[in-house]
Each structure stands twice: as structure tokens, then as C-alpha cells.
Motif scaffolding. Structure first.
Motif, PDB file in Angstrom:
ATOM      1  N   LEU A 135      81.820  50.448  90.727  1.00 41.26           N
ATOM      2  CA  LEU A 135      80.753  49.798  91.489  1.00 41.26           C
ATOM      3  C   LEU A 135      81.041  48.307  91.682  1.00 41.26           C
ATOM      4  O   LEU A 135      80.681  47.731  92.716  1.00 41.26           O
ATOM      5  CB  LEU A 135      79.400  49.990  90.790  1.00 41.26           C
ATOM      6  N   ARG A 136      81.701  47.689  90.723  1.00 38.87           N
ATOM      7  CA  ARG A 136      82.073  46.268  90.850  1.00 38.87           C
ATOM      8  C   ARG A 136      83.196  46.076  91.852  1.00 38.87           C
ATOM      9  O   ARG A 136      83.206  45.107  92.611  1.00 38.87           O
ATOM     10  CB  ARG A 136      82.501  45.718  89.497  1.00 38.87           C
ATOM     11  N   PHE A 137      84.164  46.955  91.813  1.00 37.82           N
ATOM     12  CA  PHE A 137      85.337  46.845  92.679  1.00 37.82           C
ATOM     13  C   PHE A 137      85.597  48.189  93.353  1.00 37.82           C
ATOM     14  O   PHE A 137      86.525  48.908  92.979  1.00 37.82           O
ATOM     15  CB  PHE A 137      86.571  46.425  91.867  1.00 37.82           C
ATOM     16  N   PRO A 138      84.774  48.547  94.346  1.00 41.23           N
ATOM     17  CA  PRO A 138      84.918  49.868  94.968  1.00 41.23           C
ATOM     18  C   PRO A 138      86.227  49.998  95.740  1.00 41.23           C
ATOM     19  O   PRO A 138      86.744  49.021  96.297  1.00 41.23           O
ATOM     20  CB  PRO A 138      83.714  49.951  95.900  1.00 41.23           C
ATOM     21  N   SER A 139      86.739  51.202  95.744  1.00 38.48           N
ATOM     22  CA  SER A 139      87.924  51.504  96.548  1.00 38.48           C
ATOM     23  C   SER A 139      87.838  52.955  96.984  1.00 38.48           C
ATOM     24  O   SER A 139      87.166  53.761  96.355  1.00 38.48           O
ATOM     25  CB  SER A 139      89.205  51.243  95.756  1.00 38.48           C
ATOM     26  N   GLY A 140      88.527  53.257  98.044  1.00 36.63           N
ATOM     27  CA  GLY A 140      88.510  54.617  98.564  1.00 36.63           C
ATOM     28  C   GLY A 140      87.283  54.859  99.422  1.00 36.63           C
ATOM     29  O   GLY A 140      86.545  53.934  99.760  1.00 36.63           O
ATOM     30  N   PRO A 141      87.059  56.113  99.771  1.00 36.32           N
ATOM     31  CA  PRO A 141      85.900  56.432 100.619  1.00 36.32           C
ATOM     32  C   PRO A 141      84.596  56.127  99.889  1.00 36.32           C
ATOM     33  O   PRO A 141      84.528  56.179  98.667  1.00 36.32           O
ATOM     34  CB  PRO A 141      86.052  57.929 100.889  1.00 36.32           C
ATOM     35  N   ARG A 142      83.579  55.816 100.666  1.00 36.10           N
ATOM     36  CA  ARG A 142      82.270  55.501 100.079  1.00 36.10           C
ATOM     37  C   ARG A 142      81.576  56.795  99.678  1.00 36.10           C
ATOM     38  O   ARG A 142      81.101  57.544 100.524  1.00 36.10           O
ATOM     39  CB  ARG A 142      81.419  54.732 101.072  1.00 36.10           C
ATOM     40  N   ILE A 143      81.537  57.008  98.400  1.00 35.93           N
ATOM     41  CA  ILE A 143      80.874  58.180  97.830  1.00 35.93           C
ATOM     42  C   ILE A 143      79.873  57.666  96.812  1.00 35.93           C
ATOM     43  O   ILE A 143      80.201  56.819  95.974  1.00 35.93           O
ATOM     44  CB  ILE A 143      81.890  59.131  97.171  1.00 35.93           C
ATOM     45  N   SER A 144      78.672  58.173  96.885  1.00 36.13           N
ATOM     46  CA  SER A 144      77.619  57.709  95.991  1.00 36.13           C
ATOM     47  C   SER A 144      77.903  58.135  94.558  1.00 36.13           C
ATOM     48  O   SER A 144      78.029  59.322  94.261  1.00 36.13           O
ATOM     49  CB  SER A 144      76.272  58.282  96.442  1.00 36.13           C
ATOM     50  N   VAL A 145      78.007  57.143  93.684  1.00 32.79           N
ATOM     51  CA  VAL A 145      78.134  57.398  92.252  1.00 32.79           C
ATOM     52  C   VAL A 145      77.166  56.472  91.533  1.00 32.79           C
ATOM     53  O   VAL A 145      77.013  55.315  91.912  1.00 32.79           O
ATOM     54  CB  VAL A 145      79.572  57.192  91.732  1.00 32.79           C
ATOM     55  N   GLN A 146      76.484  57.002  90.556  1.00 33.18           N
ATOM     56  CA  GLN A 146      75.532  56.225  89.771  1.00 33.18           C
ATOM     57  C   GLN A 146      75.776  56.465  88.298  1.00 33.18           C
ATOM     58  O   GLN A 146      76.309  57.510  87.905  1.00 33.18           O
ATOM     59  CB  GLN A 146      74.089  56.648  90.121  1.00 33.18           C
ATOM     60  N   ARG A 147      75.336  55.492  87.501  1.00 30.48           N
ATOM     61  CA  ARG A 147      75.482  55.633  86.058  1.00 30.48           C
ATOM     62  C   ARG A 147      74.720  56.867  85.580  1.00 30.48           C
ATOM     63  O   ARG A 147      73.737  57.282  86.173  1.00 30.48           O
ATOM     64  CB  ARG A 147      74.942  54.396  85.356  1.00 30.48           C
ATOM     65  N   ILE A 148      75.207  57.429  84.494  1.00 25.20           N
ATOM     66  CA  ILE A 148      74.626  58.631  83.918  1.00 25.20           C
ATOM     67  C   ILE A 148      73.708  58.240  82.767  1.00 25.20           C
ATOM     68  O   ILE A 148      74.057  57.403  81.940  1.00 25.20           O
ATOM     69  CB  ILE A 148      75.744  59.569  83.390  1.00 25.20           C
ATOM     70  N   ASP A 149      72.541  58.865  82.692  1.00 25.01           N
ATOM     71  CA  ASP A 149      71.615  58.653  81.599  1.00 25.01           C
ATOM     72  C   ASP A 149      72.007  59.597  80.457  1.00 25.01           C
ATOM     73  O   ASP A 149      71.914  60.827  80.596  1.00 25.01           O
ATOM     74  CB  ASP A 149      70.172  58.923  82.061  1.00 25.01           C
ATOM     75  N   ALA A 150      72.425  59.027  79.340  1.00 28.14           N
ATOM     76  CA  ALA A 150      72.869  59.844  78.212  1.00 28.14           C
ATOM     77  C   ALA A 150      71.761  60.697  77.647  1.00 28.14           C
ATOM     78  O   ALA A 150      72.010  61.783  77.117  1.00 28.14           O
ATOM     79  CB  ALA A 150      73.463  58.954  77.127  1.00 28.14           C
ATOM     80  N   ASP A 151      70.513  60.247  77.744  1.00 27.11           N
ATOM     81  CA  ASP A 151      69.405  61.025  77.215  1.00 27.11           C
ATOM     82  C   ASP A 151      69.078  62.243  78.082  1.00 27.11           C
ATOM     83  O   ASP A 151      68.551  63.223  77.593  1.00 27.11           O
ATOM     84  CB  ASP A 151      68.152  60.148  77.078  1.00 27.11           C
ATOM     85  N   ALA A 152      69.413  62.141  79.345  1.00 29.10           N
ATOM     86  CA  ALA A 152      69.141  63.271  80.248  1.00 29.10           C
ATOM     87  C   ALA A 152      70.131  64.386  79.966  1.00 29.10           C
ATOM     88  O   ALA A 152      69.855  65.546  80.063  1.00 29.10           O
ATOM     89  CB  ALA A 152      69.263  62.835  81.700  1.00 29.10           C
TER      90      ALA A 152
END
Length: 123
Positions: free
Chosen positions: A106-123
Motif C-alpha cells: 500500500l505504501r509503494f504499490p506496483s503492478g495492476p491495481r487490485i484491492s488489498v486491505q489489511r487482515i483483522d487477526a481476530d476475524a
């Protein structure tokens, strides 16, 4: 093909001559794989050699994907990855490691724009 008169030899390049002379000397008689088909003939794709190299070196083909696609695939198979872990600490460590990779992307994106978000460990 050029016409050849009796007693004349057709044109022979230096490479053709070296191969012919080697065959006459028997230099190709005991080579490994002699008489066997070439291993890539059953794979008609142009990158057969790349796949064989990756397999031989033990490199996952996934490593050739852009980072955003690698992350998306890691997120998608996270349930199976976590199911194999035995302790809560191991699960939290695996999620934390994946989150580090996600934040870095997320700080230094590269490649195609694909949505990625942090994972909640409790979930």
C-alpha cells in the motif's frame, strides 16, 4: 538447392562440416538421452524452457506474478493457510506477516491495481 555435378560436393558450411566430421568420428554415439525424444516436444508453448527452469530450481511460478496479484492470492487462500496452523500465536503471526506485506504494498504499490486491505487477526 544447388545442382551438384558428378564428383562435386555441395556447399557445406563450417558448422555442417564440423557436425558431419564429428558424426563420422563417432563423437555423438554415447551422449545421454541419445535416441530419446526431446523433453519439451509435448509442450507446444513458447515458454516451455522457463517452466522447466522454475521447476528444476524449485521456484514457484507464482513468483513471476506482480506483487498485487501475489497478495490477492495469499489473501484468498488465507483460510486454508490458517486452518493448517495449530496455535493462536501461529495464526496471529501468519496474519501479522501478511499484513506487513500488505502495508508495504500500500505504501509503494506496483503492478495492476487490485484491492488489498489489511487482515483483522481476530476475524
Amino acid at each position: 538447392m544447388a545442382q551438384v555435378r558428378d564428383g562435386e560436393r555441395p556447399y557445406e558450411s563450417a558448422i555442417d562440416r564440423a557436425v558431419r566430421e564429428g558424426a563420422e568420428r563417432g563423437a555423438f554415439e554415447n551422449l545421454p538421452g541419445r535416441g530419446k525424444p526431446l523433453p519439451h516436444l509435448d509442450d507446444p508453448s513458447e515458454d516451455w524452457w522457463l517452466r522447466r527452469y522454475l521447476d528444476r530450481e524449485g521456484i514457484s511460478r507464482e513468483m513471476l506474478l506482480p506483487p498485487s496479484v501475489q497478495l490477492r492470492k495469499a489473501i484468498d487462500r488465507l483460510p486454508e493457510t490458517l486452518a493448517a496452523l495449530r496455535t493462536e500465536r501461529a495464526v496471529r503471526d501468519a496474519v501479522a506477516e501478511l499484513n506487513v506485506r500488505i502495508v508495504e504494498h500500500l505504501r509503494f504499490p506496483s503492478g495492476p491495481r487490485i484491492s488489498v486491505q489489511r487482515i483483522d487477526a481476530d476475524a
